[in-house]
Each structure stands twice: as C-alpha cells, then as structure tokens.
Design an enzyme around this catalytic site. Structure first.
Site, PDB file in Angstrom:
ATOM      1  N   LYS A 167     136.245 -99.067  30.944  1.00 14.60           N
ATOM      2  CA  LYS A 167     135.607 -98.294  32.005  1.00 14.60           C
ATOM      3  C   LYS A 167     134.772 -99.216  32.894  1.00 14.60           C
ATOM      4  CE  LYS A 167     135.787 -94.901  28.445  1.00 14.60           C
ATOM      5  NZ  LYS A 167     136.808 -93.980  28.882  1.00 14.60           N
TER       6      LYS A 167
ATOM      7  N   ASP B  64     127.107 -95.324  21.178  1.00 15.14           N
ATOM      8  CA  ASP B  64     128.451 -95.547  21.716  1.00 15.14           C
ATOM      9  C   ASP B  64     128.350 -95.562  23.242  1.00 15.14           C
ATOM     10  OD1 ASP B  64     130.994 -95.418  22.744  1.00 15.14           O
ATOM     11  OD2 ASP B  64     131.521 -93.516  21.788  1.00 15.14           O
TER      12      ASP B  64
ATOM     13  N   TRP C 286     133.191 -86.882  22.187  1.00 17.36           N
ATOM     14  CA  TRP C 286     133.214 -88.227  21.609  1.00 17.36           C
ATOM     15  C   TRP C 286     132.252 -88.370  20.456  1.00 17.36           C
ATOM     16  CZ3 TRP C 286     137.500 -90.457  22.131  1.00 17.36           C
ATOM     17  CH2 TRP C 286     138.251 -90.274  23.293  1.00 17.36           C
TER      18      TRP C 286
HETATM   19  N1  PMP Z   1     133.719 -93.072  23.139  1.00 15.46           N
HETATM   20  C1  PMP Z   1     133.637 -92.667  24.421  1.00 15.46           C
HETATM   21  C2  PMP Z   1     132.329 -92.241  24.966  1.00 15.46           C
HETATM   22  C3  PMP Z   1     134.802 -92.654  25.209  1.00 15.46           C
HETATM   23  O1  PMP Z   1     134.729 -92.234  26.477  1.00 15.46           O
HETATM   24  C4  PMP Z   1     136.027 -93.074  24.663  1.00 15.46           C
HETATM   25  C5  PMP Z   1     137.308 -93.137  25.475  1.00 15.46           C
HETATM   26  N2  PMP Z   1     137.374 -92.375  26.587  1.00 15.46           N
HETATM   27  C6  PMP Z   1     136.057 -93.466  23.325  1.00 15.46           C
HETATM   28  C7  PMP Z   1     134.882 -93.476  22.595  1.00 15.46           C
HETATM   29  C8  PMP Z   1     137.335 -93.903  22.666  1.00 15.46           C
HETATM   30  O2  PMP Z   1     137.631 -95.156  23.124  1.00 15.46           O
HETATM   31  P1  PMP Z   1     139.000 -95.918  22.813  1.00 15.46           P
HETATM   32  O3  PMP Z   1     140.078 -95.116  23.429  1.00 15.46           O
HETATM   33  O4  PMP Z   1     138.774 -97.238  23.442  1.00 15.46           O
HETATM   34  O5  PMP Z   1     139.138 -95.997  21.341  1.00 15.46           O
END
Ligand code: PMP
Length: 360
Positions: free
Chosen positions: A196, A172, A102
């Site tokens: 989450k 994030d 991520w």
């Molecule tokens: N950052 C993290 C730490 C994540 O776990 C996720 C999704 N699993 C995201 C960003 C991306 O999020 P989204 O699918 O809501 O765009």
C-alpha cells in the site's frame, strides 16, 4: 501510454517517479549488467541496496536503535501467525481489539496458537467507530495487546495510540505505515505488508523491540522466526529482493517529499477534502464516526445502490480506477495512500460532483 488515477486499496499506486527509476534501472542496475532481480542477495550490490533501504526506513520513522527491522515474506497475513508464535506460549493470553475485518482475521489466526481475549469489539456497531479505551477489558498479564491502526475495508482509523502499560503493544500498520510519523517507542512490534504505502506485494516489514526476541517457540517455521531472521539480516533464506529494492526507492522518494511529516500534511488535506465533499452531498454518505475516519481508505455509499454500477462505469471512462468497495461490504472506497496526489483527489471530486448533478 496513459496511466489511470489508481484508488486501489492494495496492491496500490506507486509514485510514478519510482516506477520510472525502476524502468531505467531494470536491465542494468548501476552498471552491473543485470537486473536487481537476477543477482545474488548475498552479493555486494544487493547487500548495499538492502542496507540502504533499512537505513532510510529507520530515518523516516525515527526507529530507535533497540529495535530490529526485518524484511520478510508472506505478507501481513504470515505475521498474524508470526506475532503469537514469537510472543506466546500455548497457555498465554493475548488481547485483541476488534475494529474490523483485519483485526478479526488477526485474532482468528492467533486463536490457533494461544488464548485470545477480545478486549473490545466494534462488530456490533458494524465497524463504524472505535470503542474508547476506558471500555476495553484488558488482561493485566497479557503476552501482548494487538490492534489494527487502520482498517482498510471499513475505513476506520485510530488517530491515537492505545495505552498498554508494561504489556507489549503490537500494531498491524499495513495500510497506514509511512502516512505520518509513528512514536515507535510506544510499541513492542509494528508490522505491515508493503503493497500500500511501501512498495510492491511480496514483502512485509516487522519492527520489533530487542527484548521481545528470544521468546519464540521451538517449533516455529524458520521463516516466521524473528530471532532467526534478525540474526541473519532477514536473509536466512532468499528474501523478496526485488520488492525490497523497490521499497527502498519508495523510502527515498518519501525523503525527497519531506519525510513522513510532509506525508501527514498531504494525507490530512486529501482526506479532509474528500470527506467534506461526501458530507456536503445528498448522494454520497460515509457512515464512519468522524473522529475515527481513515485518512487512507475513504469509504462511501450512494443513496441508491442501483447507481453503483453506473458510478463505477463512468469512473472507468474518466480514468479513475479501483473505486469499488471491498467485496465483503460493497459501496465505494477511495484509497488515497502516499502516492495519490491532492490533484488526483480533486479529479475524483470533480467526477463525483458531475455524477451527482446527473443522478442526484
Ligand atoms: N492487515 C491489513 C490492515 C490489510 O489491509 C491487509 C491487506 N489488505 C492485510 C493485513 C493482509 O495483508 P496481506 O495480503 O499482505 O497478507
């Protein structure tokens, strides 16, 4: 009706109490004769819901008054672009700490808009540890320093906050927000997708310090412009109103549990139980350095990958859902966010023991 024990990484389990309340209020919210998803976001009813949700989130995280709280769309991924677009010029440098899939994606998106300096990179260690801050190569006048407090895929979590001096720190928090207290004042920006620990997908929360507003580029889409969104109470356009409402119910549920301090205690206990079980077993293994093991996403492999399919099949039969690791890494992952109880973790452990007895 039977509900499974849901270990999905996200969209993830919501507290049953919240879902029951949504069900009870679905057709007729508080006597207005309509569902929250059917009413104007500018009417008195929804404005009340929205303001209460913000007030509860502010209380839960003790967000100082010089921060705005935005309820936006496009998930955390939209904010991968929103962060550089709101905080940099093309010639600015932003520092990124790469601790997993991520943070890598966030940096990749930022590269479209500004210079990116990867200040530390855990890729060589296959994302099983976090480089200590003394090894980071930081840019003295960086536009910001970005990191990912919890890497959802590899299950690596910071149990400390980086020092960024006068450089705004951006986190994030998608997979760890509300799992414990956060010292918000250490941050310039905190952002997180909701699906989450906060509520249903379709919503992202951005917490931004006032002095960082107004730096936005002139050509930024309005929906990513924090200054515009802050000015309009996150209602420049139609917000993800139903997700916002459900998130508000989750905030109230967390308050009833005793707030984020109670969540921290519970989450620490759940993670400790599960890691102790994995470490004590000959069949299961977690590769992450103990000091940075995630409390939210507990990854593990089986000694023989050939057993994976059997493990998952048996888990399904035992009412345990969502245990397959992310498709990019395989293995197993038990995501144990706020809504997962200690009793639920004990059921998983019971199943793991039984499986090991048969296959170990
Ligand atoms: N950052 C993290 C730490 C994540 O776990 C996720 C999704 N699993 C995201 C960003 C991306 O999020 P989204 O699918 O809501 O765009």
């Amino acid at each position: 009706m039977s509900r499974v024990l849901n270990f999905s990484a996200g969209p993830a389990a919501l507290p049953a109490e919240v879902l029951e309340q949504v069900r009870d209020e679905l057709l007729d919210w508080h006597g207005i004769g309509a569902s929250v998803m059917e009413i104007s976001h500018r009417g008195k009813a929804f404005l009340g819901i929205a303001q209460q949700a913000e007030a509860d989130l502010r209380e839960l995280l003790a967000i100082p008054s010089n921060y705005k709280v935005l309820f936006l769309q496009g998930g955390a991924t939209a904010q991968f672009a929103g962060v550089p677009l709101n905080l940099t010029r093309r010639e600015s440098t932003a520092d990124y700490v790469n601790t997993g899939a991520w943070s890598k994606k966030a940096a990749g998106e930022a590269k479209k808009y500004c210079r990116v300096n990867v200040a530390a990179d855990a890729a060589t260690g296959k994302y099983t540890s976090i480089p200590p801050q003394r090894e980071w190569r930081l840019t003295p006048d960086a536009a910001y320093l970005h990191y990912t407090p919890n890497e959802t895929i590899s299950g690596v979590e910071f149990h400390w906050i980086p020092e960024s001096g006068s450089v705004p720190l951006v986190g994030d928090f998608s997979s760890t927000i509300l799992s414990r207290p956060i010292d918000v004042a250490r941050f310039g920006v905190i952002y997180a997708g909701a699906q989450k620990n906060m509520g249903p997908p379709g919503l992202a929360v951005v917490i931004v310090r006032d002095d960082l507003l107004g730096r936005v580029r002139s050509d930024v889409p309005a929906v990513l412009d924090w200054t515009v969104m802050a000015g309009d109470g996150s209602m420049y356009n139609t917000p993800a109103s139903f997700s916002w409402y459900v998130a508000g119910l989750v905030f109230q549920w967390i308050k009833r549990q005793g707030g984020v301090a109670a969540m921290e205690k519970l989450n620490r206990a759940k993670a400790q139980r599960l890691y102790a079980e994995i470490d004590g077993s000959a069949l299961y293994r977690n590769p992450v350095e103990p000091s940075c093991r995630s409390w939210m996403n507990v990854t593990f492999t089986l000694a023989r990958a050939a057993l994976d399919a059997d493990f998952l099949e048996g888990a399904k039969g035992a009412g345990l859902m969502g245990l397959a690791g992310h498709r990019s890494v395989g293995g197993m992952r038990a995501s144990i966010y706020n809504a997962m109880t200690l009793a639920g973790v004990e059921v998983l452990i019971g199943y793991m023991r039984e499986f090991e007895r048969r296959h170990g």
